[in-house]
Each structure stands twice: as structure tokens, then as C-alpha cells.
Design a protein around this motif. Structure first.
Motif, PDB file in Angstrom:
ATOM      1  N   ILE A 160       3.958  14.355 -11.731  1.00 16.62           N
ATOM      2  CA  ILE A 160       4.325  14.434 -13.148  1.00 16.62           C
ATOM      3  C   ILE A 160       3.161  14.998 -13.956  1.00 16.62           C
ATOM      4  CG2 ILE A 160       4.860  13.036 -15.190  1.00 16.62           C
ATOM      5  CD1 ILE A 160       6.534  11.251 -13.290  1.00 16.62           C
ATOM      6  N   GLU A 161       1.961  14.587 -13.655  1.00 17.39           N
ATOM      7  CA  GLU A 161       0.779  15.093 -14.358  1.00 17.39           C
ATOM      8  C   GLU A 161       0.574  16.587 -14.081  1.00 17.39           C
ATOM      9  OE1 GLU A 161      -2.486  15.171 -16.865  1.00 17.39           O
ATOM     10  OE2 GLU A 161      -0.857  13.736 -16.677  1.00 17.39           O
ATOM     11  N   VAL A 162       0.792  17.019 -12.843  1.00 17.82           N
ATOM     12  CA  VAL A 162       0.669  18.435 -12.497  1.00 17.82           C
ATOM     13  C   VAL A 162       1.678  19.256 -13.309  1.00 17.82           C
ATOM     14  CG1 VAL A 162       1.099  20.119 -10.656  1.00 17.82           C
ATOM     15  CG2 VAL A 162      -0.322  18.115 -10.215  1.00 17.82           C
ATOM     16  N   GLN A 163       2.909  18.772 -13.421  1.00 17.91           N
ATOM     17  CA  GLN A 163       3.919  19.477 -14.208  1.00 17.91           C
ATOM     18  C   GLN A 163       3.520  19.534 -15.685  1.00 17.91           C
ATOM     19  OE1 GLN A 163       7.492  17.323 -13.247  1.00 17.91           O
ATOM     20  NE2 GLN A 163       8.096  18.845 -11.719  1.00 17.91           N
ATOM     21  N   ARG A 164       2.987  18.439 -16.217  1.00 15.16           N
ATOM     22  CA  ARG A 164       2.549  18.414 -17.614  1.00 15.16           C
ATOM     23  C   ARG A 164       1.440  19.426 -17.846  1.00 15.16           C
ATOM     24  NH1 ARG A 164      -1.205  17.261 -20.753  1.00 15.16           N
ATOM     25  NH2 ARG A 164      -2.581  16.491 -19.150  1.00 15.16           N
ATOM     26  N   MET A 165       0.479  19.484 -16.920  1.00 16.37           N
ATOM     27  CA  MET A 165      -0.622  20.439 -17.056  1.00 16.37           C
ATOM     28  C   MET A 165      -0.114  21.877 -16.964  1.00 16.37           C
ATOM     29  SD  MET A 165      -3.907  18.628 -15.166  1.00 16.37           S
ATOM     30  CE  MET A 165      -3.236  18.811 -13.546  1.00 16.37           C
ATOM     31  N   ALA A 183       0.828  -1.204   0.000  1.00 21.44           N
ATOM     32  CA  ALA A 183       0.000   0.000   0.000  1.00 21.44           C
ATOM     33  C   ALA A 183       0.865   1.257   0.000  1.00 21.44           C
ATOM     34  CB  ALA A 183      -0.937  -0.010   1.206  1.00 21.44           C
ATOM     35  N   ALA A 184       1.952   1.255   0.779  1.00 19.27           N
ATOM     36  CA  ALA A 184       2.856   2.406   0.814  1.00 19.27           C
ATOM     37  C   ALA A 184       3.534   2.599  -0.544  1.00 19.27           C
ATOM     38  CB  ALA A 184       3.902   2.213   1.908  1.00 19.27           C
ATOM     39  N   PHE A 185       3.933   1.506  -1.166  1.00 21.09           N
ATOM     40  CA  PHE A 185       4.557   1.577  -2.484  1.00 21.09           C
ATOM     41  C   PHE A 185       3.585   2.155  -3.510  1.00 21.09           C
ATOM     42  CE2 PHE A 185       5.332  -0.401  -6.627  1.00 21.09           C
ATOM     43  CZ  PHE A 185       6.599   0.098  -6.887  1.00 21.09           C
ATOM     44  N   ILE A 186       2.364   1.688  -3.514  1.00 20.22           N
ATOM     45  CA  ILE A 186       1.354   2.175  -4.459  1.00 20.22           C
ATOM     46  C   ILE A 186       1.049   3.648  -4.200  1.00 20.22           C
ATOM     47  CG2 ILE A 186      -1.069   1.938  -5.140  1.00 20.22           C
ATOM     48  CD1 ILE A 186      -0.695  -1.100  -4.797  1.00 20.22           C
ATOM     49  N   LEU A 187       0.977   4.030  -2.927  1.00 21.83           N
ATOM     50  CA  LEU A 187       0.725   5.425  -2.582  1.00 21.83           C
ATOM     51  C   LEU A 187       1.841   6.334  -3.092  1.00 21.83           C
ATOM     52  CD1 LEU A 187      -1.007   7.523  -1.030  1.00 21.83           C
ATOM     53  CD2 LEU A 187       0.499   7.086   0.912  1.00 21.83           C
ATOM     54  N   LEU A 188       3.101   5.943  -2.850  1.00 24.39           N
ATOM     55  CA  LEU A 188       4.227   6.746  -3.326  1.00 24.39           C
ATOM     56  C   LEU A 188       4.276   6.813  -4.847  1.00 24.39           C
ATOM     57  CD1 LEU A 188       7.047   5.704  -0.846  1.00 24.39           C
ATOM     58  CD2 LEU A 188       5.839   7.877  -0.972  1.00 24.39           C
ATOM     59  N   LEU A 189       4.027   5.707  -5.498  1.00 25.24           N
ATOM     60  CA  LEU A 189       3.995   5.683  -6.954  1.00 25.24           C
ATOM     61  C   LEU A 189       2.892   6.607  -7.480  1.00 25.24           C
ATOM     62  CD1 LEU A 189       5.195   4.436  -9.532  1.00 25.24           C
ATOM     63  CD2 LEU A 189       3.475   2.645  -9.331  1.00 25.24           C
ATOM     64  N   GLY A 190       1.712   6.553  -6.833  1.00 29.41           N
ATOM     65  CA  GLY A 190       0.604   7.417  -7.232  1.00 29.41           C
ATOM     66  C   GLY A 190       0.929   8.894  -7.047  1.00 29.41           C
ATOM     67  N   LEU A 191       1.604   9.229  -5.934  1.00 32.56           N
ATOM     68  CA  LEU A 191       1.998  10.626  -5.701  1.00 32.56           C
ATOM     69  C   LEU A 191       2.995  11.111  -6.756  1.00 32.56           C
ATOM     70  CD1 LEU A 191       2.343  10.717  -1.807  1.00 32.56           C
ATOM     71  CD2 LEU A 191       0.657  11.927  -3.214  1.00 32.56           C
ATOM     72  N   MET A 192       3.952  10.275  -7.104  1.00 36.73           N
ATOM     73  CA  MET A 192       4.920  10.660  -8.130  1.00 36.73           C
ATOM     74  C   MET A 192       4.237  10.844  -9.485  1.00 36.73           C
ATOM     75  SD  MET A 192       8.492   8.696  -7.296  1.00 36.73           S
ATOM     76  CE  MET A 192       7.829   7.055  -7.361  1.00 36.73           C
ATOM     77  N   MET A 193       3.329   9.951  -9.824  1.00 38.45           N
ATOM     78  CA  MET A 193       2.604  10.062 -11.094  1.00 38.45           C
ATOM     79  C   MET A 193       1.730  11.320 -11.099  1.00 38.45           C
ATOM     80  SD  MET A 193       3.560   7.505 -12.935  1.00 38.45           S
ATOM     81  CE  MET A 193       2.307   7.157 -14.140  1.00 38.45           C
ATOM     82  N   ALA A 194       1.119  11.634  -9.970  1.00 35.59           N
ATOM     83  CA  ALA A 194       0.288  12.833  -9.876  1.00 35.59           C
ATOM     84  C   ALA A 194       1.149  14.083 -10.054  1.00 35.59           C
ATOM     85  CB  ALA A 194      -0.446  12.871  -8.538  1.00 35.59           C
TER      86      ALA A 194
END
Length: 111
Positions: A20-25, A7-18
Motif C-alpha cells: 500500500i505504501e509503494v502504491q501511495r509513493m 509471526a506469519a500473520f505479522i509478516l503478511l500484514l507487513g507485506l500488505m502495508m508495504a
């Protein structure tokens, strides 16, 4: 234990992906609205504080030209400062150099 680790791994991965998306936007909005000025990237120089520009920010043509001229000048200075060969390295007599045969060596070896 393993479930919380996953769960911690998925949470950290999700935060990093989010992020990256914020920077793209943000880049997209900056492209659509040039009147707002260039996109300011977070994390540039002085820990994000102060007046240093971001190393990720695009450089102007003038800055690239100045950087290239400085690199060229540094290269020229390094070549000028290089000492000419001395001693055995400068000697043209190949008979005294180990591992280098003189021009007449093939004749000597053929006998």
C-alpha cells in the motif's frame, strides 16, 4: 506453533502495508512528474497482460459521457420492450380483483 502462526500473520500484514505504501509513493511521484505520463496500475484486464486498460484507472470525461449515454439508451430500450399489462392487471374493474374493494364497498359495509 502459535508463535510461528503469529509471526506469519505479522509478516503478511507487513507485506500488505508495504505494498500500500509503494502504491501511495507511486501516485505521489506521478503527481509530481506529469511529464512521465499517467500512472499505470498493475492488475488491469487480461491478468495484467495484453492491452486492456485497468478498471482502476481514471476515466476521461468523454468515456464517462459515452458510458452514461449507453446506459440511458439501454434503459430506453428496456422500457420500450416492456409489454403492456394484459388480463387482470390491465382491467380497471376492481370488483373482480381479490383484496381490492370497489368504490361502493364502504356503503355496503356500513349497513
Amino acid at each position: 506453533m502459535i508463535v510461528s502462526l503469529i509471526a506469519a500473520f505479522i509478516l503478511l500484514l507487513g507485506l500488505m502495508m508495504a505494498w500500500i505504501e509503494v502504491q501511495r509513493m507511486a501516485r505521489h511521484v506521478a503527481e509530481q512528474h506529469p511529464e512521465a505520463g499517467p500512472l499505470r496500475l498493475v492488475g488491469g484486464g487480461c491478468g495484467g497482460h495484453g492491452h486492456a486498460s485497468s478498471p482502476l484507472a481514471p476515466k476521461s470525461a468523454e468515456a464517462k459521457f459515452a458510458e452514461a449515454k449507453a446506459a440511458e439508451a439501454k434503459c430506453v430500450e428496456a422500457k420500450a420492450a416492456a409489454k403492456p399489462a394484459e388480463g387482470c392487471a390491465a382491467c380497471t374493474n376492481t370488483a373482480c380483483k381479490p383484496g381490492v374493494l370497489p368504490a361502493a364497498a364502504p356503503e355496503i359495509l356500513s349497513h
